[in-house]
Every structure is written in structure tokens, then in C-alpha cells.
Motif scaffolding. Structure first.
Motif, PDB file in Angstrom:
ATOM      1  N   LEU A 155       0.840  -1.193   0.000  1.00  0.00           N
ATOM      2  CA  LEU A 155       0.000   0.000   0.000  1.00  0.00           C
ATOM      3  C   LEU A 155       0.876   1.244   0.000  1.00  0.00           C
ATOM      4  N   LYS A 156       0.506   2.220  -0.827  1.00  0.00           N
ATOM      5  CA  LYS A 156       1.222   3.493  -0.874  1.00  0.00           C
ATOM      6  C   LYS A 156       0.212   4.621  -0.757  1.00  0.00           C
ATOM      7  N   TRP A 157       0.678   5.753  -0.241  1.00  0.00           N
ATOM      8  CA  TRP A 157      -0.142   6.966  -0.192  1.00  0.00           C
ATOM      9  C   TRP A 157       0.033   7.718  -1.502  1.00  0.00           C
ATOM     10  N   TYR A 158      -1.087   8.126  -2.082  1.00  0.00           N
ATOM     11  CA  TYR A 158      -1.088   8.897  -3.321  1.00  0.00           C
ATOM     12  C   TYR A 158      -1.888  10.177  -3.103  1.00  0.00           C
ATOM     13  N   PRO A 159      -1.336  11.331  -3.497  1.00  0.00           N
ATOM     14  CA  PRO A 159      -2.164  12.541  -3.475  1.00  0.00           C
ATOM     15  C   PRO A 159      -3.061  12.529  -4.716  1.00  0.00           C
ATOM     16  N   VAL A 160      -4.331  12.859  -4.538  1.00  0.00           N
ATOM     17  CA  VAL A 160      -5.246  12.947  -5.670  1.00  0.00           C
ATOM     18  C   VAL A 160      -5.859  14.333  -5.704  1.00  0.00           C
ATOM     19  N   VAL A 189       2.961   9.000 -11.529  1.00  0.00           N
ATOM     20  CA  VAL A 189       2.002   9.243 -10.453  1.00  0.00           C
ATOM     21  C   VAL A 189       2.789   9.449  -9.163  1.00  0.00           C
ATOM     22  N   ALA A 190       2.507  10.545  -8.482  1.00  0.00           N
ATOM     23  CA  ALA A 190       3.234  10.883  -7.252  1.00  0.00           C
ATOM     24  C   ALA A 190       2.815   9.967  -6.110  1.00  0.00           C
ATOM     25  N   THR A 191       3.780   9.603  -5.277  1.00  0.00           N
ATOM     26  CA  THR A 191       3.497   8.863  -4.053  1.00  0.00           C
ATOM     27  C   THR A 191       4.052   9.672  -2.887  1.00  0.00           C
ATOM     28  N   MET A 192       3.522   9.403  -1.716  1.00  0.00           N
ATOM     29  CA  MET A 192       3.967  10.102  -0.516  1.00  0.00           C
ATOM     30  C   MET A 192       4.475   9.066   0.470  1.00  0.00           C
ATOM     31  N   PRO A 193       5.639   9.273   1.065  1.00  0.00           N
ATOM     32  CA  PRO A 193       6.120   8.344   2.088  1.00  0.00           C
ATOM     33  C   PRO A 193       5.170   8.330   3.282  1.00  0.00           C
ATOM     34  N   ASP A 194       5.029   7.169   3.908  1.00  0.00           N
ATOM     35  CA  ASP A 194       4.158   7.027   5.079  1.00  0.00           C
ATOM     36  C   ASP A 194       4.483   8.074   6.141  1.00  0.00           C
ATOM     37  N   ASN A 195       5.784   8.339   6.347  1.00  0.00           N
ATOM     38  CA  ASN A 195       6.165   9.277   7.413  1.00  0.00           C
ATOM     39  C   ASN A 195       5.700  10.701   7.117  1.00  0.00           C
ATOM     40  N   GLN A 196       5.580  11.093   5.833  1.00  0.00           N
ATOM     41  CA  GLN A 196       5.091  12.436   5.521  1.00  0.00           C
ATOM     42  C   GLN A 196       3.610  12.562   5.865  1.00  0.00           C
ATOM     43  N   ILE A 197       2.844  11.518   5.611  1.00  0.00           N
ATOM     44  CA  ILE A 197       1.422  11.536   5.972  1.00  0.00           C
ATOM     45  C   ILE A 197       1.287  11.553   7.493  1.00  0.00           C
ATOM     46  N   GLU A 198       2.124  10.773   8.190  1.00  0.00           N
ATOM     47  CA  GLU A 198       2.078  10.764   9.658  1.00  0.00           C
ATOM     48  C   GLU A 198       2.434  12.132  10.226  1.00  0.00           C
TER      49      GLU A 198
END
Length: 171
Positions: free
Chosen positions: A10-15, A91-100
């Protein structure tokens, strides 16, 4: 170091959402069982006859989804979702730590402001106390105050947070 793919690929994606559709798109994603995150901030709005506290998206027209790469089509078929955010042609992804870190910022009671200005990198710092303890960022001069800058590079956005100088540790 944390794996940017997260648990189970699973990865974080900005939409990017349609204009003023962030909350409805978020609700539609949740209804589909898709993990999503919409950072909201409380703002006092003034009308001609009254004032009212409202929750607005921190970053206009953006929200975040945590999905496997093969689930992008399901997100795009959600009402209110316009497209995925691209960075360097992918497609851009965001590291888990940036979302945290973003969740930690939102949980704090500090004043925040989002800017699309390309702020120049400054002195790198870590917050050593308070609700933002452990967050790293950069110092920038803005309105003649020192503020913490958390740069979300994959989105081209920056978040400025007022942080007392006593809580900043330079490195």
C-alpha cells in the motif's frame, strides 16, 4: 528507515479533486472501503449576518488515498476525484512518514497556512518539544517571524507552522 510502500504494497497517493468536492469525494472513497485522508482545519467564517466556525480542507482540491498501485482505476471512478497528481511524469506517491507528520501537524493546535510559493530552502531543524516533537523541516523568514516549513515536495505544496524558537533544534 521506513519502507515507502507501507504494509502489503500500500502506498499513499495525493489525488486532485473537482473544485469544492473534497469532502464528498472523501466520503465516497470511505464508502467504497478505500483508505483516505483529508486534512481539515477549522476557520471562522464571516457572513453579513453571523460568524460561524467551519471545517475546510487544509490543501484545496487535494486529498490522499492509501492503495495498492493496481487500485488506481477504482479511485478515479469515484465521484469528485479528478485525477492523480503527477510528479516528474509519474504518479506521485507520498512516504508514510510524511502523511504521519501531516496528521501530527493537524492534531496540534498551532496556526497553519498553506502556500504554493516556491520557498527557498533554509536551515534544517527538528522540533524538540511540544505537540510537533520530532518533526523535521526548514526555517524560513515569513512576515518577519520564524516559522517551521514542512515541504510536501511531491505535491508542490508547503505548510508553514508557527513554532516558538525555544522548541527548535538546529542541525
Amino acid at each position: 528507515m521506513k519502507d515507502t510502500a507501507g504494509e502489503g504494497g500500500l502506498k499513499w497517493y495525493p489525488v486532485y479533486t473537482n473544485p469544492r468536492a473534497e469532502k464528498k469525494a472523501f466520503a465516497a472513497l470511505i464508502a467504497k472501503g478505500i483508505e483516505a485522508y483529508l486534512p481539515l482545519q477549522r476557520k471562522l467564517k464571516q457572513w453579513s449576518d453571523r460568524k460561524k466556525w467551519v471545517e475546510e480542507p487544509l490543501i484545496t482540491s487535494y486529498l490522499f488515498v492509501r492503495i495498492p498501485a493496481n487500485s488506481q482505476a477504482e479511485v478515479l471512478m469515484t465521484k469528485g476525484i479528478a485525477r492523480f497528481v503527477y510528479f516528474s511524469g509519474k504518479v506521485a506517491t507520498m512516504p508514510d512518514n510524511q502523511i504521519e507528520e501531516l496528521k501530527l501537524l493537524m492534531a496540534s493546535s498551532l496556526e497553519m497556512e498553506v502556500t504554493e510559493e516556491d520557498l527557498q530552502p533554509g536551515e534544517k531543524i527538528t522540533i524538540k518539544g511540544g505537540p510537533l516533537k520530532g518533526i523535521t523541516g526548514e526555517i524560513v523568514a515569513h512576515r518577519s517571524q520564524k516559522q517551521l516549513l514542512v515541504r510536501l515536495e511531491s505535491m508542490g505544496q508547503s505548510i508553514l507552522v508557527n513554532a516558538p524558537a525555544a522548541l527548535i533544534n538546529r542541525f
